[in-house]
Motif scaffolding. Structure first.
Motif, mmCIF file in Angstrom:
data_model
loop_
_atom_site.group_PDB
_atom_site.id
_atom_site.type_symbol
_atom_site.label_atom_id
_atom_site.label_comp_id
_atom_site.label_asym_id
_atom_site.label_seq_id
_atom_site.Cartn_x
_atom_site.Cartn_y
_atom_site.Cartn_z
ATOM 1 N N ILE A 19 -8.992 -4.666 1.620
ATOM 2 C CA ILE A 19 -9.696 -3.767 2.548
ATOM 3 C C ILE A 19 -8.356 -3.156 3.354
ATOM 4 C CG2 ILE A 19 -10.896 -3.747 4.788
ATOM 5 C CD1 ILE A 19 -12.337 -6.102 3.821
ATOM 6 N N VAL A 20 -8.358 -1.667 3.163
ATOM 7 C CA VAL A 20 -7.177 -1.139 3.801
ATOM 8 C C VAL A 20 -7.638 -0.381 5.228
ATOM 9 C CG1 VAL A 20 -5.392 0.655 3.490
ATOM 10 C CG2 VAL A 20 -6.380 -0.668 1.593
ATOM 11 N N ILE A 21 -6.929 -0.675 6.350
ATOM 12 C CA ILE A 21 -7.225 -0.342 7.599
ATOM 13 C C ILE A 21 -5.664 0.439 8.297
ATOM 14 C CG2 ILE A 21 -9.094 -1.592 8.066
ATOM 15 C CD1 ILE A 21 -7.264 -3.697 9.253
ATOM 16 N N ASP A 22 -5.810 1.302 9.137
ATOM 17 C CA ASP A 22 -4.936 1.888 9.738
ATOM 18 C C ASP A 22 -4.683 1.768 11.224
ATOM 19 O OD1 ASP A 22 -4.340 3.160 7.153
ATOM 20 O OD2 ASP A 22 -5.704 4.714 7.574
ATOM 21 N N GLY A 23 -5.454 1.100 12.137
ATOM 22 C CA GLY A 23 -5.064 0.932 13.416
ATOM 23 C C GLY A 23 -3.955 0.248 13.746
ATOM 24 N N GLY B 145 -1.992 2.041 6.435
ATOM 25 C CA GLY B 145 -2.133 1.190 5.354
ATOM 26 C C GLY B 145 -1.772 -0.356 5.351
ATOM 27 N N GLN B 146 -2.339 -0.998 6.371
ATOM 28 C CA GLN B 146 -2.351 -2.294 6.457
ATOM 29 C C GLN B 146 -3.305 -2.912 5.478
ATOM 30 O OE1 GLN B 146 -2.783 -6.181 9.075
ATOM 31 N NE2 GLN B 146 -3.614 -4.336 10.119
ATOM 32 N N GLN B 147 -3.150 -3.600 4.353
ATOM 33 C CA GLN B 147 -4.067 -4.074 3.391
ATOM 34 C C GLN B 147 -4.718 -5.653 3.496
ATOM 35 O OE1 GLN B 147 -2.508 -3.350 -0.342
ATOM 36 N NE2 GLN B 147 -0.610 -4.575 -0.233
ATOM 37 N N LEU B 148 -5.879 -5.904 3.525
ATOM 38 C CA LEU B 148 -6.471 -7.217 3.935
ATOM 39 C C LEU B 148 -6.798 -7.806 2.457
ATOM 40 C CD1 LEU B 148 -8.394 -6.736 7.174
ATOM 41 C CD2 LEU B 148 -5.981 -7.101 6.984
ATOM 42 N N PRO B 149 -6.200 -8.458 1.715
ATOM 43 C CA PRO B 149 -6.618 -9.187 0.467
ATOM 44 C C PRO B 149 -8.001 -9.668 0.852
ATOM 45 C CG PRO B 149 -4.352 -9.896 0.829
ATOM 46 C CD PRO B 149 -4.578 -9.102 2.151
ATOM 47 N N ARG B 150 -8.775 -9.459 -0.159
ATOM 48 C CA ARG B 150 -10.221 -9.967 -0.199
ATOM 49 C C ARG B 150 -10.536 -10.710 -1.645
ATOM 50 N NH1 ARG B 150 -14.908 -5.758 1.158
ATOM 51 N NH2 ARG B 150 -13.826 -4.768 -0.576
ATOM 52 N N LEU B 151 -10.928 -11.784 -1.502
ATOM 53 C CA LEU B 151 -11.488 -12.826 -2.599
ATOM 54 C C LEU B 151 -12.869 -13.096 -2.634
ATOM 55 C CD1 LEU B 151 -8.741 -15.172 -2.611
ATOM 56 C CD2 LEU B 151 -8.781 -13.514 -3.948
ATOM 57 N N THR B 152 -13.471 -13.213 -3.613
ATOM 58 C CA THR B 152 -15.027 -13.542 -3.710
ATOM 59 C C THR B 152 -15.121 -14.324 -4.978
ATOM 60 O OG1 THR B 152 -17.201 -12.709 -3.476
ATOM 61 C CG2 THR B 152 -15.551 -11.380 -4.739
ATOM 62 N N ASN C 265 0.951 -1.145 -0.073
ATOM 63 C CA ASN C 265 -0.056 -0.096 0.183
ATOM 64 C C ASN C 265 0.944 1.045 0.094
ATOM 65 O OD1 ASN C 265 -1.308 2.127 1.868
ATOM 66 N ND2 ASN C 265 -2.814 1.195 0.869
ATOM 67 N N GLN C 266 0.454 2.326 -0.920
ATOM 68 C CA GLN C 266 1.207 3.395 -1.034
ATOM 69 C C GLN C 266 1.421 4.260 0.259
ATOM 70 O OE1 GLN C 266 -1.213 5.433 -3.846
ATOM 71 N NE2 GLN C 266 0.393 6.573 -4.724
ATOM 72 N N ASP D 225 -5.478 2.692 -1.829
ATOM 73 C CA ASP D 225 -6.512 1.892 -0.895
ATOM 74 C C ASP D 225 -7.611 1.422 -1.943
ATOM 75 O OD1 ASP D 225 -4.864 3.199 0.926
ATOM 76 O OD2 ASP D 225 -6.456 4.071 2.101
ATOM 77 N N ASP D 226 -7.892 1.652 -2.997
ATOM 78 C CA ASP D 226 -9.146 1.214 -3.577
ATOM 79 C C ASP D 226 -8.784 0.171 -4.762
ATOM 80 O OD1 ASP D 226 -7.874 3.172 -5.473
ATOM 81 O OD2 ASP D 226 -9.977 3.823 -5.806
ATOM 82 N N HIS D 227 -7.208 -0.224 -4.468
ATOM 83 C CA HIS D 227 -6.502 -1.208 -5.623
ATOM 84 C C HIS D 227 -7.534 -2.457 -5.919
ATOM 85 C CE1 HIS D 227 -3.623 -2.819 -8.562
ATOM 86 N NE2 HIS D 227 -3.592 -3.834 -7.617
ATOM 87 N N GLU D 228 -7.724 -3.070 -7.117
ATOM 88 C CA GLU D 228 -8.255 -4.341 -7.497
ATOM 89 C C GLU D 228 -7.207 -4.909 -8.363
ATOM 90 O OE1 GLU D 228 -12.534 -5.700 -8.799
ATOM 91 O OE2 GLU D 228 -11.515 -5.020 -10.658
ATOM 92 N N PHE D 229 -6.851 -6.088 -7.856
ATOM 93 C CA PHE D 229 -5.957 -6.893 -8.583
ATOM 94 C C PHE D 229 -6.430 -7.311 -9.895
ATOM 95 C CE2 PHE D 229 -3.879 -6.762 -4.427
ATOM 96 C CZ PHE D 229 -2.609 -6.475 -4.755
ATOM 97 N N GLU D 230 -7.567 -8.021 -9.687
ATOM 98 C CA GLU D 230 -8.406 -8.371 -10.945
ATOM 99 C C GLU D 230 -9.835 -8.708 -10.511
ATOM 100 O OE1 GLU D 230 -7.351 -12.743 -11.791
ATOM 101 O OE2 GLU D 230 -5.382 -12.099 -11.217
ATOM 102 N N PRO D 231 -10.685 -8.651 -11.284
ATOM 103 C CA PRO D 231 -12.224 -8.899 -10.770
ATOM 104 C C PRO D 231 -12.273 -10.165 -9.701
ATOM 105 C CG PRO D 231 -12.187 -8.627 -13.041
ATOM 106 C CD PRO D 231 -10.789 -8.626 -12.551
ATOM 107 N N GLY D 232 -12.851 -9.827 -8.457
ATOM 108 C CA GLY D 232 -12.965 -10.893 -7.284
ATOM 109 C C GLY D 232 -11.919 -10.847 -6.288
#
Ligand code: ZN
Length: 301
Positions: free
Chosen positions: A195-199, A203-210, A147-148, A184-191
Motif C-alpha cells: 500500500i503506498v501513501i504520501d502523508g 511514496g512510503q510503501q506498506l508491505p501487505r501479506l494475505t 518506491n520509484q 505504486d501497484d507493485h506485486e512481489f508475488e501473489p499474496g
C-alpha cells in the motif's frame, strides 16, 4: 533482546527481527497533541523522549524461495554522541544479533525492501569497515527495493526532510547497482503487495501479506504506535499531515471492514494490533498478543 516466534501467512513464513530500541522526542512524535494528553498515553524519560523500537520483518516465501527483509533499522554508523541523542546503545548491533538468532545469514536476504529511506529504516544497510574509512554493504546478495517516487524524493528532498535522508545511508544503495525502484501497484508475488501513501513522506510503501482470508499490513510510519490511530494523533515529522488524515481515514475504514492485522514497526510494547471504533465512533488501535494471531498453525491458507 526479544525473541520472536515465526508465524505463517499463506506461503510466507514471517519472523519479526529486532533492530533495537530508539528514544524519540515525545512532542515531535505526537505533533499537535499537547503534552498533557500524550504523556497520559505513553511513558517518557527525563528528556521527554518516548521509547520506540525498530522491528523489521523477515518474510520467507515457500513459493519463490525469496527471503525479503522489510527495513533494517538505524544501523551502527552513529558515534557515541548521536547514539546518546537517540538512546541507542553504542557499539552494539541488534539487527545482526537478531538475524543470527533467527538463523539467517545477511547474505541469504534476496530482497531488502524499504518502507522508506528515513534514517531509522535503512541505516542497517551498510556499516563502517574496521578502520572507519569506508562503508561496507551488509546484505551482499540483496536487491534494494524502493518506491520509484520515494527514490526521487529521497534524492531531492525539501529543506525540512533533508535531515532524515542521510547520504551515508542512501548513496551506497544508489551506487550498489542493485537498486530496484518499483511503481505504486507493485506485486512481489501473489499474496504480497504494497500500500503506498504520501502523508509521512512521498511514496512510503506498506508491505501487505494475505493468505486469501486474513491480511496483515506492515504499519511502518503510518501508525508508529497504537496511540497514533485516532485522527488528530499525527506525528510532527509528517511532511503532509492533512494527507495523512485522509490516508488514515481510508485505511482505517478498510482495515475495520476486512479485519486487518497491523504489524507494528516502532511500537515498543506491541507487535500487532487490529483497529476498531470506540463508543464515540472514533477509530482506535487494539493491541493483539502473538497468541491471538489468526495465523498460527502454519497451514491456514
Ligand atoms: Zn519515517
Amino acid at each position: 533482546m526479544n525473541s520472536f516466534t515465526p508465524f505463517q501467512i499463506g506461503p510466507f513464513t514471517c519472523t519479526p527481527i529486532d533492530a533495537g530500541n530508539i528514544w524519540l522526542d515525545g512532542g515531535a512524535m505526537f505533533g499537535v497533541v499537547p503534552y498533557t494528553m500524550w504523556s497520559k498515553a505513553i511513558e517518557h524519560d527525563d528528556r521527554l523522549r518516548i521509547p520506540m523500537t525498530m522491528r523489521c520483518l523477515l518474510i520467507e516465501s515457500s513459493e519463490t524461495g525469496h527471503r525479503y527483509l522489510i527495513d533494517n533499522g538505524i544501523g551502527t554508523k552513529y558515534d557515541a554522541k548521536r547514539c546518546d541523542i537517540y538512546g541507542i546503545p553504542f557499539g552494539q548491533d541488534p539487527l545482526m544479533d537478531s538475524l543470527a538468532q533467527a538463523g539467517v545469514d545477511p547474505a541469504d536476504i534476496t530482497h531488502m525492501v524499504f518502507s522508506h529511506l528515513h534514517f531509522d529504516h535503512c541505516g542497517g544497510t551498510t556499516a563502517w569497515n574496521a578502520d572507519q574509512t569506508s562503508l561496507e554493504h551488509r546484505f551482499h546478495n540483496a536487491t534494494f527495493v524502493v518506491n520509484q517516487r520515494h527514490w526521487e524524493e529521497a534524492n531531492n528532498p525539501n529543506a525540512r526532510e533533508t535531515a532524515s535522508f542521510l547520504c551515508d545511508n542512501i548513496a551506497p544503495i544508489g551506487d550498489s547497482g542493485k537498486l530496484l525502484t518499483i511503481p505504486d501497484d507493485h506485486e512481489f508475488e501473489p499474496g504480497f503487495d504494497v500500500i503506498v501513501i504520501d502523508g509521512h513522506t512521498i511514496g512510503q510503501q506498506l508491505p501487505r501479506l494475505t493468505n486469501g482470508t486474513r491480511t496483515m499490513v506492515y504499519a511502518a510510519d503510518l501508525f508508529p504506535t497504537v496511540h497514533h490511530v485516532p485522527v488528530p494523533w499525527v506525528m510532527g515529522y509528517d511532511m503532509r499531515p492533512t494527507v495523512t488524515l485522509q490516508e488514515k481515514a481510508r485505511l482505517c475504514a478498510e482495515s475495520v471492514k476486512n479485519d486487518w492485522i497491523w504489524f507494528m514497526e516502532h511500537d515498543a510494547h506491541h507487535t500487532f494490533m487490529t483497529l476498531d471504533k470506540d463508543e464515540r465512533d472514533r477509530y482506535i488501535g487494539i493491541p493483539l498478543a502473538a497468541s491471538e494471531l489468526p495465523f498460527h498453525g502454519g497451514n491456514n491458507d
